[in-house]
Design a protein around this motif. Sequence first.
Motif, PDB file in Angstrom:
ATOM      1  N   UNK A  55       0.801  -1.199   0.051  1.00 50.45           N
ATOM      2  CA  UNK A  55      -0.013  -0.144  -0.101  1.00 50.45           C
ATOM      3  C   UNK A  55       0.699   1.365   0.122  1.00 50.45           C
ATOM      4  N   UNK A  56       2.089   1.170   0.650  1.00 49.79           N
ATOM      5  CA  UNK A  56       2.857   2.219   0.648  1.00 49.79           C
ATOM      6  C   UNK A  56       2.770   3.314  -0.510  1.00 49.79           C
ATOM      7  N   UNK A  57       3.336   2.686  -1.808  1.00 46.90           N
ATOM      8  CA  UNK A  57       3.425   3.669  -2.937  1.00 46.90           C
ATOM      9  C   UNK A  57       2.108   4.230  -3.238  1.00 46.90           C
ATOM     10  N   UNK A  58       0.914   3.705  -2.985  1.00 48.32           N
ATOM     11  CA  UNK A  58      -0.292   4.322  -3.229  1.00 48.32           C
ATOM     12  C   UNK A  58      -0.639   5.602  -2.643  1.00 48.32           C
ATOM     13  N   UNK A  59      -0.293   5.607  -1.154  1.00 42.54           N
ATOM     14  CA  UNK A  59      -0.649   6.541  -0.486  1.00 42.54           C
ATOM     15  C   UNK A  59      -0.613   8.030  -0.804  1.00 42.54           C
ATOM     16  N   UNK A 104      -2.959  -1.368  10.244  1.00 40.44           N
ATOM     17  CA  UNK A 104      -2.879  -0.834   8.945  1.00 40.44           C
ATOM     18  C   UNK A 104      -2.622   0.690   9.110  1.00 40.44           C
ATOM     19  N   UNK A 105      -3.418   1.265  10.052  1.00 40.41           N
ATOM     20  CA  UNK A 105      -3.411   2.862  10.356  1.00 40.41           C
ATOM     21  C   UNK A 105      -2.022   2.984  10.974  1.00 40.41           C
ATOM     22  N   UNK A 106      -1.302   2.318  11.726  1.00 38.13           N
ATOM     23  CA  UNK A 106      -0.175   2.373  12.292  1.00 38.13           C
ATOM     24  C   UNK A 106       0.903   2.719  11.314  1.00 38.13           C
ATOM     25  N   UNK A 107       0.874   1.843  10.251  1.00 39.54           N
ATOM     26  CA  UNK A 107       1.833   1.811   9.151  1.00 39.54           C
ATOM     27  C   UNK A 107       1.622   3.035   8.569  1.00 39.54           C
ATOM     28  N   UNK A 108       0.306   3.222   7.910  1.00 36.51           N
ATOM     29  CA  UNK A 108      -0.078   4.652   7.371  1.00 36.51           C
ATOM     30  C   UNK A 108       0.400   5.824   7.943  1.00 36.51           C
ATOM     31  N   UNK A 109       0.406   5.926   9.382  1.00 32.76           N
ATOM     32  CA  UNK A 109       0.772   6.918   9.914  1.00 32.76           C
ATOM     33  C   UNK A 109       2.068   7.633   9.439  1.00 32.76           C
ATOM     34  N   UNK A 110       3.038   6.399   9.151  1.00 39.85           N
ATOM     35  CA  UNK A 110       4.431   6.915   8.978  1.00 39.85           C
ATOM     36  C   UNK A 110       4.484   6.912   7.279  1.00 39.85           C
ATOM     37  N   UNK A 111       3.737   6.340   6.469  1.00 39.02           N
ATOM     38  CA  UNK A 111       3.918   6.188   5.124  1.00 39.02           C
ATOM     39  C   UNK A 111       3.344   7.735   4.484  1.00 39.02           C
ATOM     40  N   UNK A 112       1.967   8.066   5.144  1.00 43.75           N
ATOM     41  CA  UNK A 112       1.502   9.277   4.482  1.00 43.75           C
ATOM     42  C   UNK A 112       1.170  10.254   5.726  1.00 43.75           C
ATOM     43  N   UNK A 113       2.099  11.499   6.173  1.00 38.54           N
ATOM     44  CA  UNK A 113       1.906  12.245   7.053  1.00 38.54           C
ATOM     45  C   UNK A 113       0.682  13.154   6.913  1.00 38.54           C
ATOM     46  N   UNK A 114      -0.055  13.039   5.994  1.00 42.42           N
ATOM     47  CA  UNK A 114      -1.178  13.876   5.927  1.00 42.42           C
ATOM     48  C   UNK A 114      -2.540  13.501   5.867  1.00 42.42           C
ATOM     49  N   UNK A 115      -2.753  12.132   5.540  1.00 41.88           N
ATOM     50  CA  UNK A 115      -4.126  11.529   5.703  1.00 41.88           C
ATOM     51  C   UNK A 115      -4.443  11.429   7.013  1.00 41.88           C
ATOM     52  N   UNK A 116      -5.793  11.703   7.512  1.00 37.63           N
ATOM     53  CA  UNK A 116      -6.410  11.287   8.544  1.00 37.63           C
ATOM     54  C   UNK A 116      -6.565   9.743   8.527  1.00 37.63           C
ATOM     55  N   UNK A 117      -6.563   9.361   9.803  1.00 38.60           N
ATOM     56  CA  UNK A 117      -6.833   7.848   9.981  1.00 38.60           C
ATOM     57  C   UNK A 117      -7.987   7.523  11.228  1.00 38.60           C
TER      58      UNK A 117
END
Length: 331
Positions: free
Chosen positions: A19-23, A47-60
């Motif tokens: 998912x990382x390159x998509x975010x 998944x949200x913990x990972x996304x918190x570092x992969x994309x610093x702007x999206x709300x989770x």
Amino acid sequence: MRARWGLTVPLTGVPLISHRPLLDELADAGYTDLWSSEVAGTDAFTPLALASTWSPTLRLGTAIAPVFTRGPGLLAMTAATMAEAAPDRFVLGIGASSPVVVEDWNAQPYRDPFGRTRDTLRFLKRALAGELVDEEYPTFAVRRFKLERPPASPPPILLAALRAGMLRLAAAEADGVILNWLAADDLPRVRAELAGAKEGFETVARIFVCPTDDERYARELGRRMIAGYLTVPAYAAFHRWLGRSDVLEPMWTAWAAGDRRAATAAIPDEVVDALILHGNPQACRAKVEEYVRQGVQTPVIALLPTPELATGSGGVLRTVLLDLAPPVTEV
């Protein structure tokens, strides 16, 4: 102000690490939120913990973390950890879940779901504010619990709700509501029960989207999903409350008799088309916008598998997600 625009993660058939390159592309395209679920796939928080570092702007956000499958203290600690990892970007969605998830899969008693949800909401508000909680709630007791790392900014708490009682509880005590398995035309009935909610109260809706022009495929998939979900007592009661008793009674009758094939076949096209959005991605996006016009601040797309996604490359998924992104509007 333009509505927020969310996506359910992880995406079906996509490894979590992929998912990382998509975010970053999703954020640039206009998506504002990522929302997880918790049934029998990933848990709600990883998944949200990972996304918190992969994309610093999206709300989770979690949609939802069940109130029965974690103890109150553990749920508070997990939410506080996410709030620390993604300051002011995390939203805690909680709900009762279902007897199958709670009892059959997690070996916990499913008693008084309304009361347990109410008491968990009240506990979490105090615990996440850093208070010492020593309380005998009607459905559980907590003895001298205090978070060692309370979040500097407590996350909003949203409540998954279906019928009037839970909707009114959300309006009275939560920061917002999470809706599921409803059509855009159902929103006026639901919103009537949210009257009196405080300023800033947020309405989130999880919306099933099947972006394909293969109408037959979309309806067959939709029928299977509807038969699987709307025969669950809580969802059956919800759709009776919404006024679908006559059109769904043949499904419920066949299901109760053990004839799942007949139950699936009994679901009318108009019900499928109302609850499962299908068509090309642009047409689906327009249907999602109808939820916004009916009062949803945060539509959350739950992307369903399609023949195109199954046979295409990763580029097909990327194109579909970008085509489902919110329309560009002038500020």
